[in-house]
Write a protein that holds these residues in place. Structure first.
Motif, PDB file in Angstrom:
ATOM      1  N   ALA A 177       0.839  -1.204   0.000  1.00 45.70           N
ATOM      2  CA  ALA A 177       0.000   0.000   0.000  1.00 45.70           C
ATOM      3  C   ALA A 177       0.871   1.250   0.000  1.00 45.70           C
ATOM      4  O   ALA A 177       2.022   1.221   0.458  1.00 45.70           O
ATOM      5  CB  ALA A 177      -0.915  -0.006   1.226  1.00 45.70           C
ATOM      6  N   PRO A 178       0.360   2.382  -0.530  1.00 46.81           N
ATOM      7  CA  PRO A 178       1.139   3.635  -0.517  1.00 46.81           C
ATOM      8  C   PRO A 178       1.508   4.032   0.901  1.00 46.81           C
ATOM      9  O   PRO A 178       0.680   3.961   1.815  1.00 46.81           O
ATOM     10  CB  PRO A 178       0.177   4.656  -1.147  1.00 46.81           C
ATOM     11  CG  PRO A 178      -0.789   3.837  -1.934  1.00 46.81           C
ATOM     12  CD  PRO A 178      -0.944   2.547  -1.197  1.00 46.81           C
ATOM     13  N   GLU A 179       2.747   4.423   1.077  1.00 45.15           N
ATOM     14  CA  GLU A 179       3.213   4.810   2.408  1.00 45.15           C
ATOM     15  C   GLU A 179       2.827   6.243   2.747  1.00 45.15           C
ATOM     16  O   GLU A 179       2.655   6.583   3.913  1.00 45.15           O
ATOM     17  CB  GLU A 179       4.735   4.642   2.486  1.00 45.15           C
ATOM     18  CG  GLU A 179       5.193   3.193   2.340  1.00 45.15           C
ATOM     19  CD  GLU A 179       6.698   3.056   2.462  1.00 45.15           C
ATOM     20  OE1 GLU A 179       7.362   4.095   2.645  1.00 45.15           O
ATOM     21  OE2 GLU A 179       7.192   1.919   2.375  1.00 45.15           O
ATOM     22  N   ALA A 180       2.703   7.105   1.744  1.00 44.06           N
ATOM     23  CA  ALA A 180       2.358   8.502   1.992  1.00 44.06           C
ATOM     24  C   ALA A 180       0.907   8.620   2.432  1.00 44.06           C
ATOM     25  O   ALA A 180       0.041   7.870   1.973  1.00 44.06           O
ATOM     26  CB  ALA A 180       2.596   9.335   0.736  1.00 44.06           C
ATOM     27  N   SER A 181       0.658   9.590   3.325  1.00 44.09           N
ATOM     28  CA  SER A 181      -0.703   9.839   3.787  1.00 44.09           C
ATOM     29  C   SER A 181      -1.430  10.685   2.736  1.00 44.09           C
ATOM     30  O   SER A 181      -1.002  11.791   2.413  1.00 44.09           O
ATOM     31  CB  SER A 181      -0.677  10.566   5.133  1.00 44.09           C
ATOM     32  OG  SER A 181      -1.993  10.871   5.562  1.00 44.09           O
ATOM     33  N   VAL A 182      -2.511  10.161   2.209  1.00 42.31           N
ATOM     34  CA  VAL A 182      -3.261  10.837   1.151  1.00 42.31           C
ATOM     35  C   VAL A 182      -4.711  10.963   1.576  1.00 42.31           C
ATOM     36  O   VAL A 182      -5.304  10.005   2.083  1.00 42.31           O
ATOM     37  CB  VAL A 182      -3.179  10.046  -0.183  1.00 42.31           C
ATOM     38  CG1 VAL A 182      -3.980  10.757  -1.260  1.00 42.31           C
ATOM     39  CG2 VAL A 182      -1.738   9.884  -0.614  1.00 42.31           C
TER      40      VAL A 182
END
Length: 369
Positions: A177-182
């Motif tokens: 999963a994407p690590e950045a908070s979006v």
């Protein structure tokens, strides 16, 4: 269809003789390795590492390689002596709702065919029980040298079995999963819903492997000597970051509507309730932007219009004063000499009127005590 396995379904004390038939087939085009210099076929030969001789299939067996590289021979007789209850039996363990099965576990699919006239009644019994319960059966079976997990369900008038991976064979999605908070806005979700509703449903039977068809046409053309390399540039797949997600979603919705003959943009008729809701969300976004862009000019324009109206009021007052003076002059000329007293009163009245007009045109000054 040719069966690949014969056995029985163990349904409590009921035994149903069945044949296992592949439910799927691959239409992939396979290629051979060739020698580029002369087009000769390149084959794989099974050669013994000890004597360097090619080994025929009849002399090839199985063996397990230990950590130190040594081989432990395992024969078919060794495997046949194992106490495996599912060697020739699909043993039903339980019945569960279909939604409890993770699609990640799905493996190969098979049809279970009733094997003989005696199997027709118990086969139909199990099929109808599965239909009425709206559940699937979880079973264990052995195939190709290993015990496997399976799921039985009804497809039309046939019982189908899906091979399932064991739970410990499913890897955890760590680091996927994407690590950045979006954060995703509601307006973006509304547009995504609109795109999903516009694309709608699709008949899976209408889908086809276009790449395989293109490869078949290529093979036919080259075999017939009519192949000509295309001079058109190869279209590279789009990449990079999405600059404006909202704009991309809006364009996608319009393109999807156009492909379905509904027209592009907001003029397209929304066929579903989801589309109508999404259209209602898309339009206010544009109006808000237009309103914010026009906010500053409105404030400046208001000040200009106030000053202009003040100037117009002053000019009107001056015109009124001039008209009054002109009326006074014409009145005094038109009177007779015998009516001198009346003329003086008329002139005085005209002067009072002019003075009143001037007072209306200029602000009143406060008299000091």
């Amino acid at each position: 269809m040719r069966s690949i396995w014969n056995g029985a379904i163990s349904f409590g004390l009921v035994s149903i003789p069945i044949k296992l038939v592949n439910a799927t087939e691959s239409h992939s085009i396979s290629f051979r390795q060739i020698h580029l210099a002369d087009g000769g076929r390149v084959r794989y030969r099974k050669v013994c590492e000890l004597d360097g001789e090619e080994v025929p299939a009849a002399e090839i067996g199985k063996g397990y390689e230990e950590a130190d590289g040594s081989i432990v021979p395992i024969t078919e007789e060794d495997l046949a002596q194992l106490p495996l209850a599912t060697a020739r039996t699909i043993e039903i363990m339980s019945f569960v709702p279909a939604e409890e099965i993770d699609p990640l576990q799905m493996d190969a699919a098979y049809y279970l065919a009733a094997n003989g006239a005696t199997a027709a009644k118990p086969y139909t019994l199990l099929r109808e029980a599965l239909k009425r319960s709206r559940k699937v059966a979880i079973a264990k079976y052995a195939l190709r040298g290993r015990e496997r997990l399976g799921m039985l369900r009804v497809v039309g008038d046939v019982i189908a079995m899906h091979g399932l991976l064991w739970p410990d064979e499913i890897r955890e999605p760590e680091g996927v999963a994407p690590e950045a908070s979006v954060s995703v806005r509601d307006a973006e979700l509304d547009l995504a819903d609109a795109l999903m509703a516009t694309l709608g449903d699709v008949e899976l039977s209408s889908l086809k492997d276009e790449y395989r068809e293109a490869v078949e046409e290529l093979i036919t053309a080259k075999a017939g000597g009519a192949f000509e390399p295309s001079s058109e540039a190869v279209v590279e797949p789009a990449g990079g970051q999405v600059i404006d997600l909202m704009a991309a979603l809006e364009r996608s919705v319009r393109a999807a509507k156009a492909s379905r003959g509904e027209g592009g943009g907001d003029s397209g008729a929304a066929g579903a309730s989801g589309e109508e809701a999404a259209e209602a969300e898309v339009t206010p976004i544009r109006r808000k932007r237009a309103a914010s862009a026009a906010a500053a000019p409105k404030a400046v324009g208001g000040k200009k219009s106030t000053a202009a109206s003040a100037k117009k009021t002053a000019a009107a007052s001056k015109k009124t004063a001039a008209a009054t003076k002109s009326t006074s002059k014409s009145t005094s000329k038109s009177t007779t000499a015998g009516k001198a007293g009346g003329t003086k009163s008329t002139s005085a009245a005209a002067k009072k009127t002019a003075a009143g007009s001037k007072k209306a045109a200029t602000p009143r000054k406060r008299t000091s005590a």
